[in-house]
Design an enzyme around this catalytic site. Structure first.
Site, PDB file in Angstrom:
ATOM      1  N   ASP A   1     -28.328  17.595 -37.586  1.00  0.00           N
ATOM      2  CA  ASP A   1     -29.222  16.516 -37.985  1.00  0.00           C
ATOM      3  C   ASP A   1     -29.185  16.375 -39.498  1.00  0.00           C
ATOM      4  O   ASP A   1     -28.542  17.165 -40.192  1.00  0.00           O
ATOM      5  CB  ASP A   1     -30.660  16.789 -37.509  1.00  0.00           C
ATOM      6  CG  ASP A   1     -31.258  18.025 -38.174  1.00  0.00           C
ATOM      7  OD1 ASP A   1     -30.502  18.979 -38.473  1.00  0.00           O
ATOM      8  OD2 ASP A   1     -32.480  18.057 -38.397  1.00  0.00           O
TER       9      ASP A   1
ATOM     10  N   ASP B   1     -39.654  29.617 -37.252  1.00  0.00           N
ATOM     11  CA  ASP B   1     -38.809  30.471 -38.082  1.00  0.00           C
ATOM     12  C   ASP B   1     -39.180  30.225 -39.532  1.00  0.00           C
ATOM     13  O   ASP B   1     -39.627  29.137 -39.891  1.00  0.00           O
ATOM     14  CB  ASP B   1     -37.321  30.160 -37.884  1.00  0.00           C
ATOM     15  CG  ASP B   1     -36.893  28.938 -38.681  1.00  0.00           C
ATOM     16  OD1 ASP B   1     -36.377  29.098 -39.802  1.00  0.00           O
ATOM     17  OD2 ASP B   1     -37.097  27.805 -38.199  1.00  0.00           O
TER      18      ASP B   1
ATOM     19  N   GLN C   1     -36.851  13.864 -35.861  1.00  0.00           N
ATOM     20  CA  GLN C   1     -36.949  13.559 -37.279  1.00  0.00           C
ATOM     21  C   GLN C   1     -37.834  12.332 -37.483  1.00  0.00           C
ATOM     22  O   GLN C   1     -38.357  11.770 -36.530  1.00  0.00           O
ATOM     23  CB  GLN C   1     -35.557  13.361 -37.876  1.00  0.00           C
ATOM     24  CG  GLN C   1     -34.735  14.643 -38.004  1.00  0.00           C
ATOM     25  CD  GLN C   1     -35.269  15.588 -39.079  1.00  0.00           C
ATOM     26  OE1 GLN C   1     -36.197  15.272 -39.820  1.00  0.00           O
ATOM     27  NE2 GLN C   1     -34.668  16.775 -39.161  1.00  0.00           N
TER      28      GLN C   1
ATOM     29  N   GLY D   1     -37.631  18.626 -40.456  1.00  0.00           N
ATOM     30  CA  GLY D   1     -37.988  17.806 -41.593  1.00  0.00           C
ATOM     31  C   GLY D   1     -39.411  17.981 -42.076  1.00  0.00           C
ATOM     32  O   GLY D   1     -39.966  17.086 -42.720  1.00  0.00           O
TER      33      GLY D   1
ATOM     34  N   ASP E   1     -29.284  27.721 -36.332  1.00  0.00           N
ATOM     35  CA  ASP E   1     -29.512  26.369 -36.817  1.00  0.00           C
ATOM     36  C   ASP E   1     -28.158  25.675 -36.953  1.00  0.00           C
ATOM     37  O   ASP E   1     -27.109  26.297 -36.814  1.00  0.00           O
ATOM     38  CB  ASP E   1     -30.292  26.367 -38.122  1.00  0.00           C
ATOM     39  CG  ASP E   1     -29.548  27.013 -39.277  1.00  0.00           C
ATOM     40  OD1 ASP E   1     -28.331  27.236 -39.168  1.00  0.00           O
ATOM     41  OD2 ASP E   1     -30.185  27.291 -40.307  1.00  0.00           O
ATOM     42  N   SER E   2     -28.180  24.384 -37.218  1.00  0.00           N
ATOM     43  CA  SER E   2     -26.939  23.606 -37.137  1.00  0.00           C
ATOM     44  C   SER E   2     -26.293  23.323 -38.478  1.00  0.00           C
ATOM     45  O   SER E   2     -25.192  22.788 -38.538  1.00  0.00           O
ATOM     46  CB  SER E   2     -27.235  22.264 -36.467  1.00  0.00           C
ATOM     47  OG  SER E   2     -28.134  21.511 -37.274  1.00  0.00           O
ATOM     48  N   GLY E   3     -26.982  23.658 -39.571  1.00  0.00           N
ATOM     49  CA  GLY E   3     -26.520  23.273 -40.897  1.00  0.00           C
ATOM     50  C   GLY E   3     -27.262  22.078 -41.453  1.00  0.00           C
ATOM     51  O   GLY E   3     -27.038  21.674 -42.596  1.00  0.00           O
ATOM     52  N   GLY E   4     -28.176  21.504 -40.665  1.00  0.00           N
ATOM     53  CA  GLY E   4     -28.912  20.326 -41.106  1.00  0.00           C
ATOM     54  C   GLY E   4     -29.780  20.585 -42.320  1.00  0.00           C
ATOM     55  O   GLY E   4     -29.925  19.712 -43.187  1.00  0.00           O
ATOM     56  N   PHE E   5     -30.351  21.791 -42.423  1.00  0.00           N
ATOM     57  CA  PHE E   5     -31.177  22.086 -43.599  1.00  0.00           C
ATOM     58  C   PHE E   5     -30.335  22.097 -44.858  1.00  0.00           C
ATOM     59  O   PHE E   5     -30.780  21.648 -45.922  1.00  0.00           O
ATOM     60  CB  PHE E   5     -31.900  23.421 -43.429  1.00  0.00           C
ATOM     61  CG  PHE E   5     -32.784  23.768 -44.601  1.00  0.00           C
ATOM     62  CD1 PHE E   5     -34.006  23.137 -44.768  1.00  0.00           C
ATOM     63  CD2 PHE E   5     -32.381  24.702 -45.541  1.00  0.00           C
ATOM     64  CE1 PHE E   5     -34.822  23.441 -45.854  1.00  0.00           C
ATOM     65  CE2 PHE E   5     -33.187  25.011 -46.634  1.00  0.00           C
ATOM     66  CZ  PHE E   5     -34.414  24.383 -46.781  1.00  0.00           C
TER      67      PHE E   5
END
Length: 378
Positions: free
Chosen positions: A148, A269, A192, A219, A93-97
């Site tokens: 994101d 996931d 999103q 999201g 994942d990109s860190g968006g969460f």
């Protein structure tokens, strides 16, 4: 590593899809469930155990790994696959969460990205779209996610619109940054727009115009009821290019997975199977079982003597109850593995049913099984 990323549809049954993703570290059969390996490990489980559950692909966490031990260190040690002894595919994942979950520890600037105050030592750490791609490339991920902004639901339409447009701007920057990544890897865009179907349509259309190897719906599972999540999935899936994999991020319960596959999702996931396992709760084909419950203390039966996973068939409920009640770490380990194995059994069942054109029947039988309750309760 040799095989470049690709996706092919093998069969469809209604909206449900059976496919195969090929990556430099092997193939993944879809629909697929990815256990979460936040700290370069699926918590409490060895890679060998995870493989034995039927898992083909894991998720790694950009934010946590950039803090400890560091992306550059992992790259110097041969990449994340070698570092964690997982030779199969990895999606990061990109860190968006964490932009949402660590909202009190971060600031957002459209041009700069996200600045986090480390939850470990308070150090300030920048995560721009370009840096997010660089970190995931250093880790050696087979599938890389765009940076994101994920926000909680419910939120105002103005806030949903702002975050959606920011995510689109970052998607374009991630696409440009990804051009320098080694060949064979994949970049996914993230749709999103919260629970607003108009915003979701705008996001999906813009991302398709940019062009990605796969598309995620982000999201969701952030506070909304299940019927809202499924409505958003149902509205969004037709807007995602059919020849690309569709990934529903952070989802979910077995029921969420079954209903989302019915609506055309290919990848999932979630921390739920391992988190619940560590707290004494297991998923079975007859619904959830709470091993904290005292009624299991004299029950010599296994959780499910028909499970294809040996651990589910061999350990008694009484023993598992005992491990949970005395807070023995083995309890969490065994129940986490049992849950992952059930999730993978469910995914395999859906794949087989789609291939045979019997998904609707499988869906009905599975739901009926859950509604019957615990397996032969005392």
């Amino acid at each position: 590593m040799s095989d470049a990323f690709s996706f092919r549809l093998i069969a469809t049954d209604g909206t449900a899809r059976r496919g195969e993703i090929v990556t430099p570290h092997g193939a993944v059969q879809t629909p697929a469930f990815m256990p979460v390996g936040t700290q370069a490990t699926v918590k409490g489980l060895t890679p060998e155990t995870v493989r034995e559950t039927g898992t083909e692909i894991l998720l790694g966490n950009t934010y946590h790994l950039m803090l400890r031990p560091g992306a550059e260190r992992i790259a110097g040690l041969g990449g994340l696959h070698k570092f964690m002894n997982w030779p199969r595919p990895i999606l990061t994942d990109s860190g968006g969460f964490q932009v949402m979950s660590l909202s009190e520890l971060r600031t957002i600037d459209e041009s700069k990205g996200v600045t986090f105050r480390s939850h470990i030592d308070g150090a300030m750490v920048d995560l721009s779209p370009e840096r997010a791609i660089e970190i995931q490339t250093l880790l050696g991920a087979d599938i890389v996610m765009q940076l994101d902004e994920c926000i909680e639901l419910p939120s105002s339409k103005a806030e949903l619109d702002r975050a959606m447009r920011l995510s689109l701007a970052w998607a374009e920057r991630c696409k440009r940054a990804f051009e320098a990544a080694p060949p064979g890897r994949a970049l996914f865009g993230i749709v999103q727009g919260g629970d607003d179907s108009v915003l979701r349509a705008q996001s999906a259309g813009a991302l398709a115009n940019i062009g990605f190897d796969g598309y995620a719906i982000g999201g969701l599972a952030v506070g909304e009821p299940q019927h809202v999540m499924l409505r958003v999935v149902e509205d969004t899936v037709p807007l995602i290019p059919a020849e690309r994999p569709r990934y529903l991020m952070g989802v979910g319960t077995p029921r969420d997975l079954l209903e989302s596959v019915a609506r055309g999702i290919d990848m999932f996931d979630c921390v739920l199977p391992t988190r619940n396992g560590r707290h004494g709760a297991v998923f079975t084909r007859r619904g959830p079982v709470n091993l904290e419950n005292a009624r299991h203390r004299d029950d010599s039966r296994p959780l499910d003597d028909q499970s294809p996973y040996e651990t589910t068939r061999t350990y008694s409920r009484a023993y598992l109850h005992h491990l949970v009640r005395v807070n023995e770490m083995l309890g969490g380990m065994l129940l986490s593995a049992i849950n992952l194995a059930y999730y993978q059994e469910l995914m395999a069942g859906m794949r087989d049913a789609i291939a045979r054109g019997r998904f609707a029947e499988f869906r009905d039988q599975t739901r009926e099984g859950w509604e019957q309750g615990d397996l032969s309760p005392l």
